[in-house]
Design an enzyme around this catalytic site. Structure first.
Site, PDB file in Angstrom:
ATOM      1  N   ASP A 147      30.517  32.405  12.329  1.00 54.08           N
ATOM      2  CA  ASP A 147      31.687  31.675  13.394  1.00 54.08           C
ATOM      3  C   ASP A 147      32.673  32.722  13.558  1.00 54.08           C
ATOM      4  O   ASP A 147      33.954  31.814  13.841  1.00 54.08           O
ATOM      5  CB  ASP A 147      31.317  30.452  12.844  1.00 54.08           C
ATOM      6  CG  ASP A 147      30.214  29.931  13.688  1.00 54.08           C
ATOM      7  OD1 ASP A 147      30.064  29.855  14.901  1.00 54.08           O
ATOM      8  OD2 ASP A 147      30.545  28.024  13.533  1.00 54.08           O
TER       9      ASP A 147
ATOM     10  N   GLU B 274      26.987  29.288   8.524  1.00 52.58           N
ATOM     11  CA  GLU B 274      28.488  29.756   9.322  1.00 52.58           C
ATOM     12  C   GLU B 274      29.068  31.116   8.651  1.00 52.58           C
ATOM     13  O   GLU B 274      30.271  31.208  10.373  1.00 52.58           O
ATOM     14  CB  GLU B 274      28.860  28.443   8.639  1.00 52.58           C
ATOM     15  CG  GLU B 274      29.354  27.351   9.276  1.00 52.58           C
ATOM     16  CD  GLU B 274      29.075  27.062  10.037  1.00 52.58           C
ATOM     17  OE1 GLU B 274      28.313  26.918  11.636  1.00 52.58           O
ATOM     18  OE2 GLU B 274      28.243  25.698   9.814  1.00 52.58           O
TER      19      GLU B 274
ATOM     20  N   THR C 211      22.904  22.867  15.819  1.00 54.39           N
ATOM     21  CA  THR C 211      23.892  21.448  15.544  1.00 54.39           C
ATOM     22  C   THR C 211      23.437  20.136  16.366  1.00 54.39           C
ATOM     23  O   THR C 211      22.298  20.097  17.425  1.00 54.39           O
ATOM     24  CB  THR C 211      25.535  21.922  16.459  1.00 54.39           C
ATOM     25  OG1 THR C 211      25.324  22.955  16.218  1.00 54.39           O
ATOM     26  CG2 THR C 211      26.514  20.881  16.191  1.00 54.39           C
TER      27      THR C 211
ATOM     28  N   ARG D  53      34.225  21.277   7.244  1.00 54.85           N
ATOM     29  CA  ARG D  53      33.400  22.711   7.426  1.00 54.85           C
ATOM     30  C   ARG D  53      33.229  23.592   6.388  1.00 54.85           C
ATOM     31  O   ARG D  53      34.274  22.918   5.510  1.00 54.85           O
ATOM     32  CB  ARG D  53      34.951  23.548   8.407  1.00 54.85           C
ATOM     33  CG  ARG D  53      34.499  23.967   8.836  1.00 54.85           C
ATOM     34  CD  ARG D  53      33.547  24.521  10.315  1.00 54.85           C
ATOM     35  NE  ARG D  53      33.209  25.289  11.261  1.00 54.85           N
ATOM     36  CZ  ARG D  53      32.756  26.026  11.230  1.00 54.85           C
ATOM     37  NH1 ARG D  53      31.304  25.468  11.885  1.00 54.85           N
ATOM     38  NH2 ARG D  53      32.401  27.209  12.789  1.00 54.85           N
TER      39      ARG D  53
END
Length: 588
Positions: free
Chosen positions: A448, A445, A408, A121
């Site tokens: 998020d 990202e 994704t 991640r």
């Protein structure tokens, strides 16, 4: 369309044929989904169940699947296959994943009988601060202002994760795994219908000069379906990483170009060379739970996906869900109410465990889940569920307000040795940050994370921005085991809706005894603790009046899942692809 060489012309024809239908030799399963269960079809083109005796690869694009399958045919492991597949996905499905992003991998070792997970991640840059996405008045920035710029870019993790997994579970040489993507990047690939549609509909990507020069014709039009698109710059990037390892990406010229692109945006970010050089992928113990005699294992936090899926199933286990028809009012009601309960907990408790104490055991305690499930009324929706308080800490936490958009990709594989892999991979929302460098897109990202770091009462949000922290995710790659052996692999893209997509498919196989393809094709449904969502264009639309009479706030919506799965039935493999996308299951 420009003229192409014979090799490219052959590639174009082969690609379009792959999108049109799986090769007959691979489609040896039963009749098409709508023939098995007419109401199961989602409105997209039905797909046939694919069977194979020894190994199988499933991904969101035929060219990517073929690259992974080639590695399996050469005796490669599932890790080898996943790497080759992922690199081709970066090229042919750039809107969804790539080396500018990150992934979660769940791996079963046939030799040890253990599940290992790999966390690649993205992380927040060292200069990131909790008020990153707040305006001067303390209110969150409009999402459109936060998402498509340098400020949204986190430190990419994918290549470090793939390299770590390869060192521990690879068989073929690292450099060999890059060759399919390099060849396609240099020779060209046919623009798929889905890529063309997304390029046509995206209004921000054309405003980024580097991205526009690659993805659009000189007149500004999206490249048409079938146009042979070449990416020599990406091929050069891959050649460097194939030769030098992931260090070629995280240090040197490539790293400098990444940082320059982030800082050069009109809304610059704070990613640094030190951030890239210091990034490390992690192995983590999986999150596991039981359901009707099966064990389910998936990625631990910072992923919230497997926890939420296991909570939904644990809350449903006390009800006879198997006796309700898949597309019935009762099935939708109980499934949606369980989703409300799971999402209520998710929004308070789950974040990066290196920064926050996530009460995983308490959230998955069978007694807690049974008590939560008992809150479901048989004839009335709770509309909005309140979070539980398994450890007496709720009043110290603020509610997360991150907005996770659907994008994704997901892939699954089983090799000849019986190793099994489920991996979800992402650059976050469609085309990520839109920043294109060295032939690939960078992630967005950072969005998020929760846009607010505390709630109106001043309580800190667990998933707030902090330097070096990994944002919470809904990605839910899962392996289902029986007596310690894998029997099912599943996962999906789709933002926070991933949780409902994966839970629906597991219920379809384990409770409703559907084959994996039929379970995937079932209309999508569920609640994220807001409306009860029903997939547009499916038989579920007809249930809206009955659900509304039970108090459900109903929303009929597009549900663009990309579920891919494999069921291991004895010594045979059955693969399923989501008919809503362009995937392919192939094996031998």
């Amino acid at each position: 369309m420009r003229a192409c060489r014979p090799a490219a012309a052959f590639l174009l024809a082969a690609t379009l044929a792959a999108f049109a239908a799986p090769p007959a030799a691979w489609a040896r399963g039963p009749q098409a989904v709508e023939d098995i269960n007419p109401e199961a079809a989602s409105g997209a083109r039905a797909r046939a169940l694919v069977r194979a005796p020894h190994f199988m690869m499933v991904s969101a694009n035929p060219l990517a699947t073929q690259a992974g399958e080639a590695m399996l045919r050469q005796g490669g492991s599932v890790v080898d296959a996943a790497i080759a597949t992922q690199l081709v996905l970066n090229l042919v499905e750039p809107q969804s994943s790539g080396i500018g992003g990150g992934a979660f991998m769940v791996l079963y070792s046939a030799k040890t009988g253990r599940i290992q997970t790999y966390d690649s991640r993205e992380t927040a840059p060292a200069a990131a601060r909790p008020d990153r996405f707040l305006q001067a008045d303390g209110k969150p920035l409009p999402f459109a202002q936060a998402v498509n710029n340098g400020m949204s870019v986190g430190v990419p993790g994918l290549l470090r994760g793939l390299e770590l997994a390869h060192k521990e579970g690879g068989v073929l040489p690292w450099a060999d795994l890059f060759q399919p993507a390099i060849r396609l990047a240099e020779q060209g690939f046919a623009v798929s219908p889905r890529l063309h549609t997304l390029l046509t509909g995206n209004k921000t990507l054309p405003k980024q000069s580097a991205a526009a020069a690659y993805f659009y014709a000189p007149d500004g039009a999206a490249w048409p379906v079938g146009h042979v698109l070449k990416n020599p710059e990406f091929a050069r990037t891959l050649r460097a990483v194939a030769k030098q390892g992931a260090d070629a990406f995280y240090q040197g010229d490539i790293a400098r170009d990444i940082v320059a692109a982030v800082h050069g945006h009109a809304t610059p970010g704070d990613l640094s060379l030190d951030d890239l050089a210091s990034y490390r992928a992690k192995t983590r113990e999986p999150v596991c739970g039981a359901y009707r005699g099966y064990q389910l294992c998936g990625m631990a936090p910072p992923s919230s996906g497997p926890i939420a899926v296991l909570q939904m199933l644990g809350e449903l286990e006390q009800y006879p869900i198997a006796t309700y028809a898949p597309n019935s009012v009762e099935a939708v009601h109980y499934f949606s109410e369980a989703g409300r309960l799971a999402f209520a907990d998710r929004d308070f408790y789950v974040a990066d465990p290196d920064f926050v104490n996530v009460p995983v055991s308490a959230l998955l305690n069978p007694a807690y889940l049974r008590a939560r499930g008992a809150l479901i009324k048989p004839d009335r929706s709770m509309k909005v569920a309140l979070p539980g308080d398994p450890e007496g800490k709720l009043l110290t936490l603020g509610r997360d307000n991150a907005l996770e958009l659907p994008s994704t990709s997901h892939l699954v594989a089983v090799d000849k040795q019986g190793n099994a892999l489920s991996m979800t991979t992402t650059i976050e929302s469609e085309f990520g940050s839109k920043i294109f460098v060295r032939g690939f897109l960078l992630n967005n990202e950072m969005t998020d994370f929760s846009s607010s770091f505390k709630d109106p009462e001043g309580r800190l949000v667990a998933n707030r921005v902090e330097p070096g922290k990994r944002p919470r995710s809904a990605m839910a790659p899962i392996i289902v085991l029986r007596d310690g052996k894998p029997v099912m692999l599943v996962g999906s893209p789709g933002g926070s809706a991933i949780i409902n997509y994966v839970a629906k498919t597991i219920v379809g196989v384990l409770d409703w005894k559907l084959d994996i393809q039929t379970a995937i094709a079932l209309p999508n449904m569920g609640s994220r603790n807001k409306e009860t969502e029903l997939e547009k264009g499916t038989v579920l639309e007809a249930l809206a009046p009955a659900l509304e009479a039970m108090g459900h706030p109903v929303r009929i919506t597009e549900f663009p899942s990309g579920i891919h799965g494999i069921v291991i039935d004895g010594n045979a493999l059955q693969g399923g692809v989501d008919p809503r996308r362009e995937g392919l299951a192939a094996g031998g």
